[in-house]
Design a protein around this motif. Sequence first.
Motif, PDB file in Angstrom:
ATOM      1  N   LEU A  99      16.939   8.005  71.499  1.00 20.60           N
ATOM      2  CA  LEU A  99      18.191   7.525  71.004  1.00 20.60           C
ATOM      3  C   LEU A  99      17.786   7.712  69.277  1.00 20.60           C
ATOM      4  N   GLY A 100      18.658   8.154  68.642  1.00 19.79           N
ATOM      5  CA  GLY A 100      18.590   7.869  67.286  1.00 19.79           C
ATOM      6  C   GLY A 100      19.817   7.341  66.703  1.00 19.79           C
ATOM      7  N   ALA A 101      19.747   6.625  65.602  1.00 16.44           N
ATOM      8  CA  ALA A 101      21.025   5.883  65.021  1.00 16.44           C
ATOM      9  C   ALA A 101      20.892   5.881  63.435  1.00 16.44           C
ATOM     10  N   TYR A 102      21.971   5.889  62.738  1.00 14.08           N
ATOM     11  CA  TYR A 102      21.980   5.969  61.434  1.00 14.08           C
ATOM     12  C   TYR A 102      23.177   4.918  61.197  1.00 14.08           C
ATOM     13  N   ASP A 103      22.883   3.888  60.118  1.00 13.87           N
ATOM     14  CA  ASP A 103      24.103   2.881  59.718  1.00 13.87           C
ATOM     15  C   ASP A 103      23.812   2.846  58.213  1.00 13.87           C
ATOM     16  N   ASN A 104      25.153   2.584  57.752  1.00 11.70           N
ATOM     17  CA  ASN A 104      25.207   2.549  56.345  1.00 11.70           C
ATOM     18  C   ASN A 104      25.948   1.349  55.859  1.00 11.70           C
ATOM     19  N   HIS A 105      26.550   0.641  56.719  1.00 15.85           N
ATOM     20  CA  HIS A 105      27.259  -0.638  56.069  1.00 15.85           C
ATOM     21  C   HIS A 105      26.624  -1.998  56.992  1.00 15.85           C
ATOM     22  N   GLN A 106      25.883  -1.894  58.135  1.00 16.67           N
ATOM     23  CA  GLN A 106      25.684  -3.163  58.409  1.00 16.67           C
ATOM     24  C   GLN A 106      24.308  -2.690  59.422  1.00 16.67           C
ATOM     25  N   ILE A 107      23.447  -3.846  59.875  1.00 17.17           N
ATOM     26  CA  ILE A 107      22.273  -3.558  60.774  1.00 17.17           C
ATOM     27  C   ILE A 107      22.910  -3.030  61.947  1.00 17.17           C
ATOM     28  N   PHE A 157      15.710   4.620  64.280  1.00 13.75           N
ATOM     29  CA  PHE A 157      16.964   4.210  63.196  1.00 13.75           C
ATOM     30  C   PHE A 157      16.787   4.230  62.067  1.00 13.75           C
ATOM     31  N   VAL A 158      17.886   4.507  61.427  1.00 16.86           N
ATOM     32  CA  VAL A 158      17.809   4.648  59.604  1.00 16.86           C
ATOM     33  C   VAL A 158      18.931   3.848  59.233  1.00 16.86           C
ATOM     34  N   GLN A 159      18.315   2.859  58.455  1.00 17.93           N
ATOM     35  CA  GLN A 159      19.040   1.928  57.809  1.00 17.93           C
ATOM     36  C   GLN A 159      19.148   2.075  56.352  1.00 17.93           C
ATOM     37  N   GLU A 160      20.531   2.017  55.740  1.00 17.49           N
ATOM     38  CA  GLU A 160      20.672   1.973  54.366  1.00 17.49           C
ATOM     39  C   GLU A 160      20.187   0.972  53.763  1.00 17.49           C
ATOM     40  N   GLU A 161      19.597   0.992  52.777  1.00 22.40           N
ATOM     41  CA  GLU A 161      18.861  -0.176  51.934  1.00 22.40           C
ATOM     42  C   GLU A 161      19.971  -1.240  51.764  1.00 22.40           C
ATOM     43  N   SER A 162      21.088  -0.919  51.260  1.00 18.99           N
ATOM     44  CA  SER A 162      22.213  -1.783  51.375  1.00 18.99           C
ATOM     45  C   SER A 162      22.536  -2.776  52.571  1.00 18.99           C
ATOM     46  N   THR A 163      22.215  -2.397  53.814  1.00 15.96           N
ATOM     47  CA  THR A 163      22.297  -3.039  54.989  1.00 15.96           C
ATOM     48  C   THR A 163      21.300  -4.103  55.182  1.00 15.96           C
ATOM     49  N   LEU A 164      19.987  -4.085  54.416  1.00 14.73           N
ATOM     50  CA  LEU A 164      19.142  -5.039  54.320  1.00 14.73           C
ATOM     51  C   LEU A 164      19.399  -5.858  53.297  1.00 14.73           C
ATOM     52  N   ARG A 165      20.340  -5.888  52.507  1.00 14.50           N
ATOM     53  CA  ARG A 165      20.577  -6.772  51.323  1.00 14.50           C
ATOM     54  C   ARG A 165      21.947  -7.730  51.590  1.00 14.50           C
ATOM     55  N   ILE A 192      11.722   2.432  62.535  1.00 16.52           N
ATOM     56  CA  ILE A 192      12.916   2.041  61.721  1.00 16.52           C
ATOM     57  C   ILE A 192      12.505   2.716  60.530  1.00 16.52           C
ATOM     58  N   HIS A 193      13.492   3.546  59.918  1.00 19.59           N
ATOM     59  CA  HIS A 193      13.323   4.105  58.484  1.00 19.59           C
ATOM     60  C   HIS A 193      14.437   3.455  57.533  1.00 19.59           C
ATOM     61  N   VAL A 194      14.079   3.234  56.461  1.00 16.25           N
ATOM     62  CA  VAL A 194      14.920   2.797  55.386  1.00 16.25           C
ATOM     63  C   VAL A 194      15.454   3.946  54.292  1.00 16.25           C
ATOM     64  N   MET A 195      16.559   3.967  54.064  1.00 18.36           N
ATOM     65  CA  MET A 195      17.178   5.116  53.145  1.00 18.36           C
ATOM     66  C   MET A 195      17.274   4.530  51.850  1.00 18.36           C
ATOM     67  N   PRO A 196      16.647   4.622  50.852  1.00 19.38           N
ATOM     68  CA  PRO A 196      16.590   3.814  49.708  1.00 19.38           C
ATOM     69  C   PRO A 196      17.953   4.319  48.863  1.00 19.38           C
ATOM     70  N   LYS A 264       9.385  -6.405  51.496  1.00 17.86           N
ATOM     71  CA  LYS A 264       9.759  -6.616  49.908  1.00 17.86           C
ATOM     72  C   LYS A 264      11.040  -7.382  49.725  1.00 17.86           C
ATOM     73  N   VAL A 265      11.812  -6.768  50.574  1.00 16.20           N
ATOM     74  CA  VAL A 265      13.285  -7.492  50.480  1.00 16.20           C
ATOM     75  C   VAL A 265      13.143  -8.911  51.266  1.00 16.20           C
TER      76      VAL A 265
END
Length: 270
Positions: A99-107, A157-165, A192-196, A264-265
């Motif tokens: 399973l692979g998932a990319y999210d850009n607006h929430q965890i 998982f790939v999470q946008e940096e913005s979802t962490l903040r 888990i990968h973070v997309m800066p 860091k976040v």
Amino acid sequence: MEDEEAAAVLRAVGRQIKMWREAAGLKQAELGSAIGYGEEMVSSVERARRVPKPDFLDKADEVLGAGGKLSAMKEDVEKARYPKKVRDLAKLEDEAIELGAYDNHQIHGLLQTPEYAQALYAMRRPAFTEDEIERYVAARMARKAVFDRVPRALITFVQEESTLRRPVGGRMVLRQQLEHLLEVAKLRHVSIHVMPTDREDHAGMAGPFRVLKLQEGKTLGHFEAQLHNRVISDPRDAQILDMRYGMIRAQALSPRESLAFIEKVLGEET
């Protein structure tokens, strides 16, 4: 209820409870008092308007002398608590070996804490009722069984940096969510990968999606957008999503770099 399958289960349970209650010579208010629930709750369950909790069924079974017949319905009722789209997605997740998932607006949902999920559902418009929020959160948490099943699925998982903040639910909820990400990332079959935000090249600009690879070799895609929830079964379309996801992972930080980024976040939030 939003689907006939779940509604049929609740109607059957409601009829059984009413039958046992009347056989015991109790009114709805009397049964409610005996099991610690209000008359309105008993009435709503019998009319299939509310989903009874396991505690409700166990206590009703004992008070009404049903000999385990009402308690035995807990498993079917628990499944009926979850929306159909969640039940269908959970079935696919249970069949997947990857399973692979990319999210850009929430965890992503599989990574959410109950508090984070509740905050998300509480901000939906039109507003959900408290019962609906509880139902959706329970369904989302139940899907986490995919992490524990054997054989293990490879989950990324790939999470946008913005979802962490984004402080969904407030700063405390966000801190707990970031701590949870670090715990999940310790699982050997999860990465888990973070997309800066400063990445210039980004293959995921079309929005969030998922890729599921099933045991028989079939690849499926899945996405949710506003009011739509869709499974992509066309082989060509699924292949495109699989390709895009591979590019997104390559463009994001590595798992080790991502954990350091999350730490860091988290440090900035404390």
